[in-house]
Design an enzyme around this catalytic site. Structure first.
Site, mmCIF file in Angstrom:
data_model
loop_
_atom_site.group_PDB
_atom_site.id
_atom_site.type_symbol
_atom_site.label_atom_id
_atom_site.label_comp_id
_atom_site.label_asym_id
_atom_site.label_seq_id
_atom_site.Cartn_x
_atom_site.Cartn_y
_atom_site.Cartn_z
ATOM 1 N N ASN A 8 32.341 12.216 22.567
ATOM 2 C CA ASN A 8 32.730 12.474 21.426
ATOM 3 C C ASN A 8 32.553 14.031 21.517
ATOM 4 O O ASN A 8 31.505 14.609 21.382
ATOM 5 C CB ASN A 8 31.889 12.061 20.107
ATOM 6 N N TRP A 9 33.711 14.820 21.551
ATOM 7 C CA TRP A 9 33.550 16.329 21.853
ATOM 8 C C TRP A 9 33.280 16.970 20.459
ATOM 9 O O TRP A 9 32.988 18.047 20.484
ATOM 10 C CB TRP A 9 34.857 16.655 22.227
ATOM 11 N N LYS A 10 33.278 16.147 19.330
ATOM 12 C CA LYS A 10 33.120 16.912 17.850
ATOM 13 C C LYS A 10 34.032 18.019 17.688
ATOM 14 O O LYS A 10 35.048 17.992 18.344
ATOM 15 C CB LYS A 10 31.547 17.054 17.532
ATOM 16 N N HIS A 91 31.275 8.033 11.614
ATOM 17 C CA HIS A 91 30.316 8.786 12.162
ATOM 18 C C HIS A 91 29.513 9.452 11.249
ATOM 19 O O HIS A 91 29.878 9.845 10.152
ATOM 20 C CB HIS A 91 31.089 10.004 13.200
ATOM 21 N N GLU A 93 28.066 12.314 10.806
ATOM 22 C CA GLU A 93 28.546 13.447 10.387
ATOM 23 C C GLU A 93 29.542 13.638 9.412
ATOM 24 O O GLU A 93 29.640 14.246 8.404
ATOM 25 C CB GLU A 93 28.924 14.449 11.821
ATOM 26 N N GLU A 161 23.859 4.791 16.173
ATOM 27 C CA GLU A 161 23.424 6.256 16.423
ATOM 28 C C GLU A 161 22.195 6.622 15.331
ATOM 29 O O GLU A 161 22.718 6.863 14.352
ATOM 30 C CB GLU A 161 24.652 7.158 16.442
ATOM 31 N N GLY A 167 22.181 15.079 18.739
ATOM 32 C CA GLY A 167 22.153 16.586 18.788
ATOM 33 C C GLY A 167 20.631 17.279 18.593
ATOM 34 O O GLY A 167 20.736 18.510 18.666
ATOM 35 N N SER A 205 21.645 11.867 21.737
ATOM 36 C CA SER A 205 21.073 12.612 22.892
ATOM 37 C C SER A 205 20.858 11.991 24.270
ATOM 38 O O SER A 205 19.946 12.153 24.802
ATOM 39 C CB SER A 205 19.603 13.131 22.271
ATOM 40 N N GLY A 226 27.655 12.728 22.833
ATOM 41 C CA GLY A 226 28.074 13.855 22.231
ATOM 42 C C GLY A 226 28.117 15.277 23.271
ATOM 43 O O GLY A 226 28.768 15.373 24.205
ATOM 44 N N GLY A 227 27.070 16.015 22.975
ATOM 45 C CA GLY A 227 26.844 17.233 23.744
ATOM 46 C C GLY A 227 27.227 16.973 25.279
ATOM 47 O O GLY A 227 27.940 17.967 25.763
#
Ligand code: PGA
Length: 245
Positions: A8-10, A91, A93, A161, A167, A205, A226-227
């Site tokens: 997930n590049w967000k 998600h 967020e 998650e 993150g 993470s 993610g990251g």
């Protein structure tokens, strides 16, 4: 069941960053797991071209309706038309920053499924809920409230998650992940005829260093990253760890 490494590049990435997808594809010409990357919506078409046949491309959100007066929103069918074969829904967020409730997430998940996309339905507890001992109750409520009746192991994936692990570099412990995934598996088997086959991803993470330990946990069928999905150099070892599980 084929495992899934999803990224997930967000709100990160650019046309230049699509080179990472081409590179990933070259590093995994014949992957032993499903690989999916979800870049921001404007990059989906070019990402699909860069990805080739081995890597699927998805979106990060969709609107619940098929069309209409919803400025700035994107319908699931539009995402599918430009190359998305999966859509992330719920998600944390979006639940936090956009006030998405379980009912809204259920409607978006239905829309994704109806458009022919695989929904990646996210859920997870906050730190306050974890500390209050409410984790299993919270994820059970989220699953019951946001999983549409038409869900199957083919059109849906669950991503657990924990909000406090996203993150932050803080990863849930093996026991914490095992407990939640076992509870979700049992609930899925109660809710669906093919609940045993529906993939449950862990997210929060996930990195090359912790991936092997996480993937060894029962009922962990992949990861939502993610990251560490932003570069081929970081994502490739996670894919490899899943292939070796
Ligand atoms: P992270 O994000 O890997 O950067 O923690 C995971 C996610 O939000 O899907």
């Amino acid at each position: 069941m084929r495992k899934l490494a999803a990224g997930n590049w967000k709100m990160n990435g650019s046309m230049a960053a699509l080179a990472e997808i081409s590179q990933l594809q070259e590093m995994h010409p014949n992957p032993g797991v499903d690989i999916l990357l979800c870049p921001p919506a404007p990059l989906i078409t070019q990402a699909k071209a860069a990805a080739g046949a081995q890597i699927a491309i998805g979106a990060q959100d969709c609107h619940a309706n098929a069309s209409g007066a919803h400025t700035g929103d994107i319908a699931a069918q539009m995402l599918v038309e430009v190359g998305a074969s999966a859509i992330i829904t719920g998600h944390s967020e979006r639940r936090t920053n956009h006030g998405e409730t379980d009912a809204m997430v259920a409607a978006k998940t239905s829309a994704a499924q109806a458009a022919g996309a695989m929904a990646i339905l996210c859920l997870g507890e906050t730190l306050a809920e974890r500390q209050a001992g409410q984790t299993l109750e919270v994820v059970a409520r989220q699953l019951a409230g946001s999983l549409p009746a038409a869900s199957t192991a083919n059109n849906t994936v669950i991503a657990y998650e924990p909000v406090w692990a996203i993150g932050t570099g803080r990863v849930a412990t093996v026991d914490q992940i095992a407990d939640v995934h076992a509870a979700l598996r049992s609930q899925l088997q109660d809710l669906m005829t093919d609940g045993a086959d529906l993939r449950i991803l862990y997210g929060g993470s996930v990195k090359a260093e912790n991936a092997p330990e996480i993937f060894a946990i029962p009922n962990v069928d992949g990861a939502l990253v993610g990251g560490a999905s932003l570069t081929a150099a970081q994502f490739s070892p996670i894919v490899a760890a899943l292939e070796n599980t």
